[in-house]
Design a protein around this motif. Structure first.
Motif, mmCIF file in Angstrom:
data_model
loop_
_atom_site.group_PDB
_atom_site.id
_atom_site.type_symbol
_atom_site.label_atom_id
_atom_site.label_comp_id
_atom_site.label_asym_id
_atom_site.label_seq_id
_atom_site.Cartn_x
_atom_site.Cartn_y
_atom_site.Cartn_z
ATOM 1 N N UNK A 86 -9.995 -16.156 -0.495
ATOM 2 C CA UNK A 86 -8.649 -15.595 -0.323
ATOM 3 C C UNK A 86 -8.128 -14.982 -1.618
ATOM 4 N N UNK A 87 -8.431 -15.626 -2.744
ATOM 5 C CA UNK A 87 -7.968 -15.091 -4.029
ATOM 6 C C UNK A 87 -8.594 -13.739 -4.309
ATOM 7 N N UNK A 88 -9.923 -13.632 -4.003
ATOM 8 C CA UNK A 88 -10.598 -12.350 -4.224
ATOM 9 C C UNK A 88 -10.017 -11.281 -3.319
ATOM 10 N N UNK A 89 -9.745 -11.654 -2.069
ATOM 11 C CA UNK A 89 -9.148 -10.689 -1.139
ATOM 12 C C UNK A 89 -7.766 -10.248 -1.627
ATOM 13 N N UNK A 90 -6.979 -11.210 -2.137
ATOM 14 C CA UNK A 90 -5.654 -10.868 -2.666
ATOM 15 C C UNK A 90 -5.772 -9.946 -3.869
ATOM 16 N N UNK A 91 -6.756 -10.222 -4.741
ATOM 17 C CA UNK A 91 -6.943 -9.367 -5.907
ATOM 18 C C UNK A 91 -7.316 -7.947 -5.492
ATOM 19 N N UNK A 92 -8.235 -7.872 -4.507
ATOM 20 C CA UNK A 92 -8.630 -6.545 -4.029
ATOM 21 C C UNK A 92 -7.447 -5.809 -3.403
ATOM 22 N N UNK A 93 -6.630 -6.541 -2.633
ATOM 23 C CA UNK A 93 -5.450 -5.919 -2.012
ATOM 24 C C UNK A 93 -4.475 -5.440 -3.080
ATOM 25 N N UNK A 94 -4.279 -6.266 -4.120
ATOM 26 C CA UNK A 94 -3.390 -5.860 -5.209
ATOM 27 C C UNK A 94 -3.934 -4.644 -5.933
ATOM 28 N N UNK A 95 -5.265 -4.619 -6.125
ATOM 29 C CA UNK A 95 -5.884 -3.474 -6.784
ATOM 30 C C UNK A 95 -5.694 -2.208 -5.966
ATOM 31 N N UNK A 96 -5.872 -2.336 -4.652
ATOM 32 C CA UNK A 96 -5.661 -1.177 -3.778
ATOM 33 C C UNK A 96 -4.200 -0.726 -3.805
ATOM 34 N N UNK A 97 -3.281 -1.696 -3.751
ATOM 35 C CA UNK A 97 -1.852 -1.355 -3.789
ATOM 36 C C UNK A 97 -1.499 -0.641 -5.093
ATOM 37 N N UNK A 98 -2.038 -1.139 -6.211
ATOM 38 C CA UNK A 98 -1.768 -0.484 -7.500
ATOM 39 C C UNK A 98 -2.322 0.926 -7.514
ATOM 40 N N UNK A 99 -3.505 1.091 -6.938
ATOM 41 C CA UNK A 99 -4.088 2.429 -6.888
ATOM 42 C C UNK A 99 -3.225 3.364 -6.061
ATOM 43 N N UNK A 102 -0.064 4.148 -8.139
ATOM 44 C CA UNK A 102 -0.366 5.057 -9.237
ATOM 45 C C UNK A 102 -0.825 6.423 -8.744
ATOM 46 N N UNK A 103 -1.239 6.498 -7.483
ATOM 47 C CA UNK A 103 -1.665 7.774 -6.920
ATOM 48 C C UNK A 103 -3.024 8.225 -7.421
ATOM 49 N N UNK A 104 -3.957 7.271 -7.629
ATOM 50 C CA UNK A 104 -5.294 7.609 -8.113
ATOM 51 C C UNK A 104 -6.250 7.722 -6.929
ATOM 52 N N UNK A 105 -7.347 8.391 -7.203
ATOM 53 C CA UNK A 105 -8.305 8.626 -6.131
ATOM 54 C C UNK A 105 -9.106 7.377 -5.812
ATOM 55 N N UNK A 106 -9.429 6.615 -6.868
ATOM 56 C CA UNK A 106 -10.210 5.395 -6.674
ATOM 57 C C UNK A 106 -9.675 4.321 -7.612
ATOM 58 N N UNK A 107 -10.364 3.185 -7.601
ATOM 59 C CA UNK A 107 -9.928 2.037 -8.407
ATOM 60 C C UNK A 107 -10.747 1.875 -9.664
ATOM 61 N N UNK A 108 -11.373 2.946 -10.117
ATOM 62 C CA UNK A 108 -12.167 2.866 -11.338
ATOM 63 C C UNK A 108 -11.248 2.842 -12.554
ATOM 64 N N UNK A 109 -11.784 2.315 -13.669
ATOM 65 C CA UNK A 109 -11.009 2.242 -14.905
ATOM 66 C C UNK A 109 -10.647 3.620 -15.425
ATOM 67 N N UNK A 110 -11.542 4.577 -15.226
ATOM 68 C CA UNK A 110 -11.270 5.947 -15.669
ATOM 69 C C UNK A 110 -10.107 6.579 -14.918
ATOM 70 N N UNK A 111 -9.843 6.111 -13.717
ATOM 71 C CA UNK A 111 -8.705 6.631 -12.954
ATOM 72 C C UNK A 111 -7.422 5.878 -13.287
ATOM 73 N N UNK A 112 -7.567 4.556 -13.526
ATOM 74 C CA UNK A 112 -6.379 3.744 -13.797
ATOM 75 C C UNK A 112 -5.752 4.067 -15.155
#
Length: 273
Positions: A86-99, A102-112
């Motif tokens: 569940x924690x990993x799923x929450x982290x992934x969801x938070x990462x997607x929400x942040x992306x 931020x309006x980025x194309x993907x969740x890579x560091x180069x985009x963030x």
């Protein structure tokens, strides 16, 4: 003209669908306006259709990319969405929400990183603008306080001026009333004096009996009395002497002559007046 009417009717039918098309006056102006609306509507519909197709294509690409990443995780690492905690799923969801935020194309560091830097710059500019606005607000508050104090002082001065003006108006009104009274009284006294002078003139009154002449005569009598006082003082030493018939008779005669001369002078002056 006929092609335009056909196009307009076709467009109206597609717009209203099953509903009947409202009646309208068919002339050159209305047909031209409806034709322009039909062209604009078709152009917007075409753009919208292209945008929809583009979004569908991007969704398909994202979906294919997601399936690819799932295959990579499943085959390379042995992870699947079902096997994540569940924690990993929450982290992934938070990462997607942040992306998405931020309006980025993907969740890579180069985009963030560029997106975060961009938002950080925007935040710094906003904070800078906020500080500038706070300084301006503080300056405006000081000016407002000064203006309110000046307004209060001005209002107080206005109230004092109004009160003073009311007092001065009352005094001026009282002075006008007094002036009217004095003017009326002066006119009355002047009329009375003119009537008295006319009455005196009609009676042929002697000028020597006027108040001014009597006052002047009284002043002259007083002056003569002042002149007689030294003579009376000269007689006082002789009043205590023992009577000598011859000498007393001489002194008495001298005093009588002086008194007679003074009385004669006084009578002459009174007759002259």
């Amino acid at each position: 003209m006929g092609e335009k009417i056909k196009k307009v009717k076709s467009w109206l039918s597609s717009v209203f669908g099953d509903q009947p098309v409202p009646e309208f006056e068919v002339n050159t102006r209305t047909v031209d306006i409806l034709y322009q609306l039909a062209q604009s509507s078709e152009a917007r519909c075409s753009d919208t259709a292209l945008l929809i197709e583009d979004l569908k294509q991007k969704a398909a690409e994202y979906q294919a990319e997601g399936v690819h990443f799932q295959d990579v995780l499943l085959q390379g690492v042995g992870l699947s969405c079902a096997s994540l905690s569940k924690a990993s799923t929450d982290y992934l969801s938070a990462l997607v929400d942040n992306a998405m935020v931020l309006g980025v194309r993907d969740t890579s560091l180069c985009s963030f990183l560029p997106a975060i830097n961009n938002h950080t710059n925007v935040l710094l500019e906003a904070e800078k603008s906020n500080r500038r606005l706070e300084r301006e607000l503080m300056t405006l508050r000081k000016r407002l306080s000064t203006t309110l104090v000046l307004r209060s002082n001005l209002q107080e001065d206005i109230n004092k001026t109004v009160k003073a003006q009311a007092v001065e108006s009352a005094k001026a009104e009282e002075r006008l009333l007094n002036m009217d009274f004095v003017t009326t009284k002066a006119k009355e006294l002047s009329n009375r004096r003119e009537r008295a002078e006319a009455q005196f003139a009609s009676r042929n009154m002697d000028e020597s009996l006027t108040h001014q002449a009597i006052v002047q005569l009284s002043e002259e009598v007083t002056a003569l009395k002042q002149e007689i006082m030294p003579l009376n003082k000269k007689l006082e030493p002789y009043m205590d002497l023992s009577p000598s018939p011859s000498l007393a008779q001489v002194k008495i005669e001298e005093a009588r002559r002086e008194l007679a001369a003074i009385d004669s002078q006084l009578e002459m002056e009174m007759d002259f007046k």
